[in-house]
Structures are given as C-alpha cells and as structure tokens.
Design a protein around this motif. Structure first.
Motif, PDB file in Angstrom:
ATOM      1  N   ARG A  87       0.669  -1.150   0.508  1.00 45.32           N
ATOM      2  CA  ARG A  87       0.181  -0.046  -0.552  1.00 45.32           C
ATOM      3  C   ARG A  87       1.102   1.062  -0.142  1.00 45.32           C
ATOM      4  NH1 ARG A  87      -5.218  -0.817   0.724  1.00 45.32           N
ATOM      5  NH2 ARG A  87      -6.103  -2.588   1.798  1.00 45.32           N
ATOM      6  N   GLU A  88       1.905   1.214   0.466  1.00 48.85           N
ATOM      7  CA  GLU A  88       2.857   2.618   0.225  1.00 48.85           C
ATOM      8  C   GLU A  88       4.511   2.137  -0.242  1.00 48.85           C
ATOM      9  OE1 GLU A  88       2.551   4.453   4.574  1.00 48.85           O
ATOM     10  OE2 GLU A  88       1.112   2.332   5.133  1.00 48.85           O
ATOM     11  N   VAL A  89       4.748   1.681   0.016  1.00 45.56           N
ATOM     12  CA  VAL A  89       6.771   1.329  -0.296  1.00 45.56           C
ATOM     13  C   VAL A  89       6.658   0.917  -1.542  1.00 45.56           C
ATOM     14  CG1 VAL A  89       8.118   0.252   0.269  1.00 45.56           C
ATOM     15  CG2 VAL A  89       7.565   0.252   1.925  1.00 45.56           C
ATOM     16  N   LEU A  90       5.928   0.655  -2.084  1.00 48.68           N
ATOM     17  CA  LEU A  90       5.828   0.136  -3.545  1.00 48.68           C
ATOM     18  C   LEU A  90       5.088   1.453  -4.676  1.00 48.68           C
ATOM     19  CD1 LEU A  90       5.030  -3.595  -4.079  1.00 48.68           C
ATOM     20  CD2 LEU A  90       6.888  -2.956  -3.644  1.00 48.68           C
ATOM     21  N   PRO A  91       4.533   1.868  -4.057  1.00 42.73           N
ATOM     22  CA  PRO A  91       3.792   2.897  -5.010  1.00 42.73           C
ATOM     23  C   PRO A  91       4.884   4.443  -5.210  1.00 42.73           C
ATOM     24  CG  PRO A  91       1.904   2.714  -3.592  1.00 42.73           C
ATOM     25  CD  PRO A  91       3.113   1.289  -3.594  1.00 42.73           C
ATOM     26  N   MET A  92       5.279   4.600  -3.614  1.00 48.37           N
ATOM     27  CA  MET A  92       6.046   4.913  -3.285  1.00 48.37           C
ATOM     28  C   MET A  92       7.740   5.284  -4.411  1.00 48.37           C
ATOM     29  SD  MET A  92       8.433   7.100   0.168  1.00 48.37           S
ATOM     30  CE  MET A  92       6.576   7.348   0.613  1.00 48.37           C
ATOM     31  N   LEU A  93       8.023   4.009  -4.152  1.00 46.28           N
ATOM     32  CA  LEU A  93       9.028   3.686  -5.094  1.00 46.28           C
ATOM     33  C   LEU A  93       8.730   3.345  -6.349  1.00 46.28           C
ATOM     34  CD1 LEU A  93       9.908   0.481  -3.533  1.00 46.28           C
ATOM     35  CD2 LEU A  93      11.829   1.981  -3.837  1.00 46.28           C
ATOM     36  N   ARG A  94       7.749   3.514  -6.986  1.00 46.17           N
ATOM     37  CA  ARG A  94       7.471   3.675  -8.272  1.00 46.17           C
ATOM     38  C   ARG A  94       6.582   5.265  -8.482  1.00 46.17           C
ATOM     39  NH1 ARG A  94       2.638  -0.704  -7.183  1.00 46.17           N
ATOM     40  NH2 ARG A  94       3.285  -2.469  -8.356  1.00 46.17           N
TER      41      ARG A  94
END
Length: 306
Positions: free
Chosen positions: A276-283
């Motif tokens: 929900r949070e880490v992967l969206p920020m990496l993207r």
C-alpha cells in the motif's frame, strides 16, 4: 535436476503459480522461552479467527504466499499455520530449525550435530510433526555479540541439511560481522553462502557490511517495513539498488501475529505496508516495474524454492 518448487502448506508450487511473496512474516509466534507455562499453546479457532482475515486482506492485494518465520524455540506451530492457510486458501512457507539462546529447548541442547541434521532433513523431506507440511527452509539465529558454541552446532547441522536438500538457511542475526562468521561456518561445512539469508540486515548500521554480506553471495533482507517511516524504507531500498544489490534483496514486514501470551492473541499488525505504501513510493520515485517484480516476486521465490 528436478523442478524448482516452493514447498508450502498448500503443497509444492511452481514459479508460474505464484506472484508476490512476503519473505518474512509471522502468523503465530511465542517469544516466551520454551520452559514457560502455556508456551505455544492456543485455541485453534481463535488463531484462525484472528489471522485468516489478515491473509485474506493481502491476498486481495495480489500477494500470493507468505513465509512464516517462527521457528523452533519461538513457538513454531505448523499445524496452526496449516489450518489458517486452508481457511484463507493462502499458501504459507514454514521452516525447520531453531532460534538462538535462551530460546533453545532441552532436547536441542542435548542433541548431537548428527541428530540435529537428521531432524532437519526429516522435516525438509518428510514433513513437520505429522502435519504433512514439508519444511521449505531452515530458520536459525545467532547472538548479537557473536555466535555461541551451541548456536554454531545448530548451524553446522543446518549447513549439512541445507547442502543435502538445496534448502536455504535464514538467520536472525543483528550484526553484520556475526553474519560473516556464520557464512564462514557454512562454507567450512561444504555449504553454499549463496543459500543464506541475512535476516534483519537493516538493523546493521554499517551499510558496508550489507555489501560485504552480499559480496559473499547471500541474500540481504530489509524486513522492518511498517515499523519505521515509509520514506526510510524506500531510501534504504534505493541505496541497495544503487549499489547493485537488486538480485539479492528481500523486502518484508516482520509483522502479524497471534501471540498466545496476549489476551485473545493480541492485536495483529497488517502485512500490507509494502503493497500500500512502499511500492507506490518507489514507483513515484521512478523505480521500474521489472525491478519491482524482481524484488517482490523473483527474489523470494529464488531464495525459498528448491
């Protein structure tokens, strides 16, 4: 060579049957020592009621399997993992092995290296305690100030069981220099340092030691996602990628779990912060989908399958 398979509570699965895998979580854990009254005891229905919804929630996010990291000494219950897994129709990957001192039961303390090796081999090949669940990997630990003689005995037995089966060894080891000592022991036993996971690598403040462990071929694991600010996790992932560690990096939460020492099992911490949070920020920071797939799909499968 046979087919590479990930052994789970729902059977052996191929790479094409799986997607995102969380490589370090807990469904059930008891951090009391094994000599404590009530250790690792719980009502099965209560465990299912608390934990099956947690698995259903990440299944809805596209997570396809979770690695249970509760090992001997800290309340491993493959039978409970199996019931929760079936209730949620969600595969759980279970270890053999044992934790560090003082979480070592008397029978392990008194066993020879050969007996410990045979026990791990049996669980890796035949299954755990009559459940029919085959252990996929070996979970150990070492003391923060160095590996003790007893922990070294367990590790030597594990190295031989791992070499015989292709199973990976993962160790809760906080100091990078102790990880390097463990890799030396594994190599001396004829094991492969590339079949080792340095669990809790983020707890080692010297990033140079992250690189040194990876240089030996081992996986490094950043598994405190959700315990620290999301930006801190993203920064560390980006740093590892910038230093060429993409293919050896594992990401997870070290969250959950039903705790029999707490009323009703306690309040579980969801396994969803990475999605929900880490992967969206990496993207948002420009990380490409191929790299995200490598980190969240390929690396966990490559580590835990055999």
């Amino acid at each position: 060579m046979g087919e590479t398979l990930l052994h789970t509570t729902l059977g052996a699965l191929r790479r094409d049957q799986l997607g995102m895998i969380l490589p370090h979580e807990h469904v059930f854990v008891d951090l009391r020592t094994p000599d404590q009254p009530g250790y690792a005891e719980a009502d099965t229905e209560a465990v299912v009621a608390l934990m099956a919804p947690q698995l259903e929630a990440i299944k809805a996010l596209g997570v396809t399997a979770l690695v249970e990291c509760s090992t001997g000494g800290v309340g491993r219950r493959a039978d409970l993992d199996l019931v929760v897994s079936r209730a949620a129709d969600f595969p759980i990957v279970v270890p053999t092995g044992n934790y560090r001192e003082p979480w070592i039961p008397d029978w392990v303390r008194e066993a020879s290296e050969a007996e410990l090796e045979r026990w791990m081999l049996d669980e890796l090949t035949d299954g755990i305690e009559g459940t029919g669940v085959r252990a996929a990997w070996i979970k150990l630990s070492a003391g923060d100030d160095g590996i003790t003689p007893l922990e070294a005995r367990i590790l030597r037995a594990a190295a031989r069981a791992a070499a015989a089966t292709g199973a990976i060894i993962g160790s809760h080891t906080i100091r990078g220099r102790v990880v390097l000592d463990q890799l030396d022991i594994i190599a001396a036993e004829g094991g492969d340092p590339a079949r080792f996971i340095s669990i809790h690598t983020q707890a080692e403040p010297d990033f140079g030691l992250h690189r040194a462990v990876a240089a030996r071929g081992a996986f490094i694991e950043y598994d405190n996602i959700g315990w620290v600010p999301v930006a801190d996790s993203v920064d560390l992932v980006e740093r590892a990628i910038a230093h060429g560690l993409t293919h050896q990096l594992l990401l997870s939460h070290d969250r959950g779990w039903f705790d029999p020492a707490q009323p009703g099992g306690g309040v579980p911490k969801p396994y969803d912060v990475l999605s929900r949070e880490v992967l969206p920020m990496l993207r948002a920071r420009g990380l490409d989908e191929a790299t995200i797939t490598r980190l969240t799909h390929d690396n966990p499968f490559n580590a835990f399958a055999r």
